[in-house]
Design a protein around this motif. Sequence first.
Motif, short mmCIF file in Angstrom:
data_model
loop_
_atom_site.label_atom_id
_atom_site.label_comp_id
_atom_site.label_asym_id
_atom_site.label_seq_id
_atom_site.Cartn_x
_atom_site.Cartn_y
_atom_site.Cartn_z
N ILE A 58 0.76 -1.22 0.01
CA ILE A 58 0.08 0.05 0.02
C ILE A 58 0.93 1.50 0.06
CG2 ILE A 58 -1.67 1.35 1.48
CD1 ILE A 58 -2.74 -1.33 2.39
N ALA A 59 1.90 1.40 0.86
CA ALA A 59 2.86 2.43 0.97
C ALA A 59 3.59 2.68 0.01
CB ALA A 59 3.29 2.61 2.54
N ARG A 60 4.06 1.44 -0.68
CA ARG A 60 5.40 1.55 -1.60
C ARG A 60 6.61 2.40 -1.17
NH1 ARG A 60 3.61 -0.68 -6.34
NH2 ARG A 60 1.40 -0.68 -6.75
N PRO A 61 7.05 1.78 -0.01
CA PRO A 61 8.14 2.52 0.67
C PRO A 61 9.52 2.40 -0.42
CG PRO A 61 8.22 0.49 1.57
CD PRO A 61 6.57 0.54 0.84
N ARG A 62 10.61 3.25 -0.30
CA ARG A 62 11.86 3.33 -0.81
C ARG A 62 12.52 2.10 -0.27
NH1 ARG A 62 16.52 7.93 -1.28
NH2 ARG A 62 17.95 6.64 -2.75
N TRP A 63 12.99 1.18 -1.08
CA TRP A 63 13.99 -0.08 -0.54
C TRP A 63 15.24 0.32 -0.39
CZ3 TRP A 63 11.52 -4.43 1.26
CH2 TRP A 63 10.15 -4.53 1.11
N GLY A 178 18.25 5.93 8.73
CA GLY A 178 17.93 6.14 7.43
C GLY A 178 17.15 5.35 6.48
N ILE A 179 16.99 3.97 7.16
CA ILE A 179 16.20 3.12 6.01
C ILE A 179 14.51 3.36 6.28
CG2 ILE A 179 15.54 0.68 5.67
CD1 ILE A 179 18.65 0.29 6.32
N ASP A 180 13.97 3.33 5.36
CA ASP A 180 12.34 3.42 5.65
C ASP A 180 11.91 2.37 6.58
OD1 ASP A 180 9.32 2.56 4.93
OD2 ASP A 180 9.71 4.67 4.07
N TRP A 181 10.99 2.65 7.53
CA TRP A 181 11.04 1.71 8.41
C TRP A 181 10.20 0.37 8.09
CZ3 TRP A 181 5.93 0.03 9.92
CH2 TRP A 181 4.91 0.92 9.74
N ARG A 182 9.21 0.48 6.79
CA ARG A 182 8.60 -0.53 6.41
C ARG A 182 9.27 -1.55 5.79
NH1 ARG A 182 4.81 4.49 4.49
NH2 ARG A 182 7.09 5.11 3.99
N ALA A 183 10.07 -0.95 4.73
CA ALA A 183 11.17 -1.66 3.94
C ALA A 183 11.92 -2.65 4.92
CB ALA A 183 11.81 -1.03 2.85
N GLY A 184 12.50 -1.69 5.91
CA GLY A 184 13.75 -2.17 6.82
C GLY A 184 12.88 -3.29 7.64
N ASN A 185 11.81 -3.03 8.13
CA ASN A 185 11.25 -4.12 9.19
C ASN A 185 11.12 -5.61 8.33
OD1 ASN A 185 11.49 -2.53 11.35
ND2 ASN A 185 9.26 -2.16 11.39
N ILE A 186 10.65 -5.42 7.14
CA ILE A 186 10.12 -6.66 6.31
C ILE A 186 11.45 -7.68 6.16
CG2 ILE A 186 9.73 -7.45 4.10
CD1 ILE A 186 7.57 -5.49 3.86
N ILE A 187 12.73 -6.82 5.96
CA ILE A 187 13.95 -7.53 5.76
C ILE A 187 14.36 -8.21 7.21
CG2 ILE A 187 16.49 -7.13 5.34
CD1 ILE A 187 15.58 -4.97 3.36
N GLN A 188 14.18 -7.24 8.09
CA GLN A 188 14.45 -7.70 9.67
C GLN A 188 13.55 -8.83 10.15
OE1 GLN A 188 14.92 -4.69 12.60
NE2 GLN A 188 16.12 -3.29 11.06
N PHE A 189 12.28 -8.84 9.88
CA PHE A 189 11.59 -9.77 10.23
C PHE A 189 11.61 -11.41 9.36
CE2 PHE A 189 8.38 -6.49 11.65
CZ PHE A 189 8.95 -6.62 12.91
N LEU A 190 11.98 -11.02 8.10
CA LEU A 190 12.40 -12.18 7.44
C LEU A 190 13.71 -12.87 7.91
CD1 LEU A 190 11.69 -11.02 3.64
CD2 LEU A 190 10.54 -12.91 4.85
N ALA A 191 14.79 -12.09 8.13
CA ALA A 191 15.71 -12.66 8.73
C ALA A 191 15.50 -13.40 9.90
CB ALA A 191 16.97 -11.61 8.85
N ALA A 192 14.86 -12.88 10.85
CA ALA A 192 14.34 -13.55 12.14
C ALA A 192 13.54 -14.79 11.94
CB ALA A 192 13.59 -12.51 13.02
N MET A 193 12.77 -14.59 10.88
CA MET A 193 11.86 -15.95 10.66
C MET A 193 12.42 -17.00 10.24
SD MET A 193 8.71 -15.93 7.79
CE MET A 193 9.94 -15.97 6.42
#
Length: 291
Positions: A58-63, A178-193
């Motif tokens: 929905i938000a289309r953040p900058r990756w 400096g990383i968009d929280w939406r894009a950064g969090n997806i990457i972080q959660f994928l690593a934890a998963m």
Amino acid sequence: MTTSTDHLAARAAPAIFVVLWSTGFVGTKYALSGAEPLTYLTLRMILVVALMAVIALIARPRWPNLAGVGHSVVAGLLVHGVYLAGTAIAIAHSVPAGLSALIPGLQPILTSTLANRWLGERVTPPQWLGLALGLGGVLMIMHNRTISGDAGWGWLASGCSLISITLGTLYQKRFCSGIDWRAGNIIQFLAAMALFGFGALLFETREVRWTAEFVLALTWLALVLSIGSIGLLYWLIRSSAATSVASLFYLVPAVTALMAFVLFDERLDAVAIAGMAICAAAVFLVNRTRV
């Protein structure tokens, strides 16, 4: 929002964060009634990644670029991976929910020392006094607790959580602000998963009892903790000094203990209650004198 509303939100954010973060320890105890630690955490991360993916669509953040992806993976393994695994394993190994926050509650001491050297943040003498008071308060809450046998493994897991959340907080502030929280969090959660899933595959039976209690706890932990409180934590990290943010963790053991008393009848004596009051005073002193 107006300036006054922004100011009110900024002042309320630390208290909201402490309450939300404290529910994570209580919620984990409920979740462990339906699955083993790493299995429950894998399911939690699957749900979180799915929700964050919808937000990102929905938000289309900058990756972030490749370096940003790498930093996000490291931060995710520290803030979500080892920290959450240590907490869940501690509770699974007989550490009461009300006490599982104690060792991670020592984070401000470790954070202030590292921030002073790594981030170049100046820690003032009154802040050092507040940090020392907080340490004393946590130790008072912890007095007369069993640290041997099965609980000993739990306390060891809590120690790993302490190191992980401390390093993760500092790493997030230095490399990921400096990383968009939406894009950064997806990457972080994928690593934890990936970490949780691999661990569950190696060490657990992966059996799940889909009770109402487990589903409600899993939903709360995914929505309110992994998305709500983590987003609030990262906002606090961006807008405040690392030492001031870390000092909030002194309040988490006290708030968690109060919740555990109400929900699980886990009781504290007068010395532990006095320790809670000292922790509150320590947080006030650290944040009152921040530079």
